[in-house]
Design an enzyme around this catalytic site. Sequence first.
Site, short mmCIF file in Angstrom:
data_model
loop_
_atom_site.label_atom_id
_atom_site.label_comp_id
_atom_site.label_asym_id
_atom_site.label_seq_id
_atom_site.Cartn_x
_atom_site.Cartn_y
_atom_site.Cartn_z
N ALA A 116 33.79 30.50 51.63
CA ALA A 116 32.61 29.73 51.20
C ALA A 116 31.43 30.71 51.21
CB ALA A 116 32.36 28.56 52.12
N ILE A 117 31.53 31.69 50.32
CA ILE A 117 30.49 32.74 50.27
C ILE A 117 29.18 32.13 49.77
CG2 ILE A 117 29.84 34.96 49.23
CD1 ILE A 117 32.25 35.20 51.13
N CYS A 145 32.46 26.93 40.64
CA CYS A 145 32.30 27.40 42.02
C CYS A 145 32.27 26.22 42.98
CB CYS A 145 31.05 28.24 42.19
SG CYS A 145 30.91 28.83 43.89
C1 LIG Z 1 35.67 35.93 48.64
C2 LIG Z 1 35.79 35.33 47.26
C3 LIG Z 1 34.65 35.21 46.47
C4 LIG Z 1 34.75 34.67 45.19
N1 LIG Z 1 33.62 34.59 44.41
C5 LIG Z 1 33.71 34.13 43.14
C6 LIG Z 1 32.57 34.14 42.29
O1 LIG Z 1 31.48 34.58 42.66
N2 LIG Z 1 32.71 33.64 41.02
C7 LIG Z 1 33.91 33.17 40.54
O2 LIG Z 1 33.98 32.75 39.39
N3 LIG Z 1 35.02 33.18 41.33
C8 LIG Z 1 34.94 33.65 42.61
N4 LIG Z 1 36.07 33.68 43.40
C9 LIG Z 1 37.36 33.18 42.86
C10 LIG Z 1 38.24 34.32 42.34
O3 LIG Z 1 37.62 35.00 41.28
C11 LIG Z 1 39.62 33.81 41.90
O4 LIG Z 1 39.45 32.87 40.87
C12 LIG Z 1 40.40 33.16 43.03
O5 LIG Z 1 40.16 33.81 44.25
C13 LIG Z 1 41.91 33.15 42.76
O6 LIG Z 1 42.42 34.45 42.72
P1 LIG Z 1 43.11 35.18 44.00
O7 LIG Z 1 44.02 34.18 44.63
O8 LIG Z 1 43.85 36.35 43.44
O9 LIG Z 1 42.01 35.59 44.92
C14 LIG Z 1 36.00 34.22 44.69
C15 LIG Z 1 37.14 34.35 45.50
C16 LIG Z 1 37.05 34.90 46.76
C17 LIG Z 1 38.31 35.03 47.60
#
Ligand SMILES: Cc1cc2nc3c(=O)[nH]c(=O)nc-3n(C[C@H](O)[C@H](O)[C@H](O)COP(=O)(O)O)c2cc1C
Length: 315
Positions: free
Chosen positions: A77-78, A137
């Site tokens: 939950a950044i 988001c």
């Molecule tokens: C720490 C963190 C921050 C994220 N920040 C964003 C963001 O700013 N904008 C966004 O569209 N997705 C954000 N995401 C989502 C990722 O881009 C991605 O859609 C999601 O994590 C699924 O991919 P993964 O399982 O490979 O991490 C974030 C994910 C994580 C883990």
Amino acid sequence: MTTTPTDLPRLEVCVGGLRMKNPVTTASGTFGYGQEYDRYFDVSCLGAVTTKSITLQPRPGNKPPRLVETPAGLLNAIGLQNVGLDAYLAEKVPFLRAKQVPIIANIYGKSADEYAELARRLEEAGAADAIEANLSCPNVHDARRARGAVLVSQDCDAVAQYTRVIRSATRLPLFVKLTPNVVDIREPALAAQESGADAVCLINTLLGMAIDPETRRPKLSNVVGGLSGPAIRPIAVKMVWDAAQVLKIPIIGMGGICRAEDAVEFLLAGATAVAVGSMSFRQPDAAVAIIRGISDYLVRHGFSDVCQIVGKVRL
Ligand SMILES: Cc1cc2nc3c(=O)[nH]c(=O)nc-3n(C[C@H](O)[C@H](O)[C@H](O)COP(=O)(O)O)c2cc1C
């Protein structure tokens, strides 16, 4: 027999007008603005760098704790912490442009007009090769949600309206990133397509919650967060496959991609490109291994071009 460079399969893909020399980008929020990873590998080898969500003003994000590890994933939950548009343009873009790697600029706004302004200013500044509108988001409390409303991409009319407004503000390829927290992913995906999106990005995180039994408090200051990592991969693959059945525009698939085999799953399900997210925290150069591994997979299975496997799951 030795393999010469000409034997190597073609990895180039075109996603809604964006040419990528291979189908691998980074998932927004897990790769900063590229520079943070430069000491681990040369980021110019990526098909594209997708930035952290950029907002008009800088944002400090939510209070810590903002990250919780779960058995097969990460709950975050950044709260869209980011440097804001001006600092992005002044401090982050020069590095990425020097690297000559395509930039997918992920944007977040509190209204359709804010998204439009971000897209317009990024294009004017030559600071993006494609726009990824984060309509999904889960970790922000803006006016819309305070009224009890849903994420933009949980509401197909809102997806259509936002996409149309952003579309009219830029000629750059427009990608719309959708939430998996819906009953049927095909509906918002079609709404994005019909309103002018050039691609959809699937998936953002799934809503989740973790509680510390000792303190009886939520582990995240925000109470709930977004689940990412291997735990969500089968859900993401299914959503990509569902969407690919009805869309004409391409899909960038993501969710728990850790190895080349995972990326290939998404391509077979119908994604034209993939994004590596949480795995980059564990292994900063995971994307490089994945690019190489996709190529090895194609060689092993006798394909000469990565496009030959897109959507080719055998049913
Ligand atoms: C720490 C963190 C921050 C994220 N920040 C964003 C963001 O700013 N904008 C966004 O569209 N997705 C954000 N995401 C989502 C990722 O881009 C991605 O859609 C999601 O994590 C699924 O991919 P993964 O399982 O490979 O991490 C974030 C994910 C994580 C883990």
